[in-house]
Design a protein around this motif. Sequence first.
Motif, PDB file in Angstrom:
ATOM      1  N   ILE A 193      -1.721  -5.863  -1.243  1.00 52.10           N
ATOM      2  CA  ILE A 193      -2.647  -5.043  -0.688  1.00 52.10           C
ATOM      3  C   ILE A 193      -2.023  -4.235   0.365  1.00 52.10           C
ATOM      4  O   ILE A 193      -2.204  -2.963   0.666  1.00 52.10           O
ATOM      5  N   ILE A 194      -1.604  -4.929   1.188  1.00 49.93           N
ATOM      6  CA  ILE A 194      -0.868  -4.547   2.591  1.00 49.93           C
ATOM      7  C   ILE A 194       0.038  -3.584   2.430  1.00 49.93           C
ATOM      8  O   ILE A 194       0.242  -2.487   2.721  1.00 49.93           O
ATOM      9  N   ILE A 195       1.159  -3.925   1.586  1.00 53.82           N
ATOM     10  CA  ILE A 195       2.126  -2.914   1.157  1.00 53.82           C
ATOM     11  C   ILE A 195       1.631  -1.721   0.504  1.00 53.82           C
ATOM     12  O   ILE A 195       2.054  -0.657   0.796  1.00 53.82           O
ATOM     13  N   TYR A 196       0.619  -1.957  -0.258  1.00 56.78           N
ATOM     14  CA  TYR A 196       0.086  -0.599  -1.006  1.00 56.78           C
ATOM     15  C   TYR A 196      -0.533   0.317  -0.071  1.00 56.78           C
ATOM     16  O   TYR A 196      -0.326   1.420  -0.116  1.00 56.78           O
ATOM     17  N   ASN A 197      -1.171  -0.380   0.875  1.00 53.98           N
ATOM     18  CA  ASN A 197      -1.891   0.380   1.763  1.00 53.98           C
ATOM     19  C   ASN A 197      -0.836   1.147   2.815  1.00 53.98           C
ATOM     20  O   ASN A 197      -1.140   2.443   2.991  1.00 53.98           O
TER      21      ASN A 197
END
Length: 378
Positions: free
Chosen positions: A364-368
């Motif tokens: 989720i952090i990488i996608y954000n």
Amino acid sequence: MSEFFQWLAGVPPLGQIPIVLLAFGVLVFVILAFVELATKRGRAFTIVRLAAAVLVPVIILLILGLYNSVMWVAAIAAVLGAILFFMDRRSRHGAGSLLQLTGFLAPAALLLAIGLIYPTIRTAFSAFMANDGSGFVGLSNFAWVFTSPDGVTALLNTLVWVLVAPVVSTIIGLAYAVFIDKSRGEKFFKLLVFMPMAISFVGASIIFKFFYDTRQGDQIGVLNAIITAFGAKPVDWLGLEPWNTLFLVIILIWTQAGFAMVILSAAIKGVPTEQLEAADLDGASPWQRFANVTLPGIRSSVIVVLTTISIASLKVYDIVSSMTGGRSDTTVLAFEMVRQFQLGARTGYSSALAVILFILVLPIIIYNVRQHNKQRGI
């Protein structure tokens, strides 16, 4: 400082309020004064900044009453303050920028290494060790998570939190932002929705305890007071499986809908009016204008809101701990991680849960971050 709080405890409650407000006001004034002095030029202001950089750490430690045991800490803080001051002063004269960058980033990097990087590596190693740390056990701890009743319940409940809370919070925030945009009393209505965001999860949980509370005799819980007024029997809402998990999710939705509303409302105001006017000229209905113009224009903000609330849902602990303590199959990964550690001699299980939680949050952090970089590129 301890003497001050002891004295304050002896003051009547109504007298404590102005004293605390006055102390807080003085502290804010001092901080703002330092911020203002940081931008002034001249020999006098330079001397004041130097004195502040050296003396403030010492004074803080003295006020906290730590002068008996850690005077060496005060001395080191004063020396570091002086070094950082001269680094900043040297860079202002066009020299030593690399030295200044290293000096100012070094404390933050050191704290990150001690407080984040080292514990992360240590936890990752512990996840593959026995609960007592006696030896390597491979994937046994992870197998326990996916086979034990507590681990499976925590995983399933966390999945419910992640699927329900972000979507519902975003829908409520988006609907509220759209319907009250440019309406009368917009600021007041937004304030009402945003207020729960200022409450901690523990505070919100205590508030909702008065909604869900059940007991013998007179009911103080709002929901049970209503249904018993119509002749029904009180319901143990927090023990009503599996719906009790959804009742807890409502608390997170209540606190995060205001966050979603603020972000999406600002994004909606940034949609070019020319596009909306062109859609009106083409005869688009309000729904078509929203679906084809407004929603694509705020897509990046919607993603930020969804991912942010998803991360909050994955690591939620306070609500479960305050409301049920994990009873009645309401446990989640973050709560179970802490509970296994507190049970003693279960550091392997606790570390495995922490690693799983980290693995779930990381995509989720990488996608954000990737979406943020694409938006910057645009």
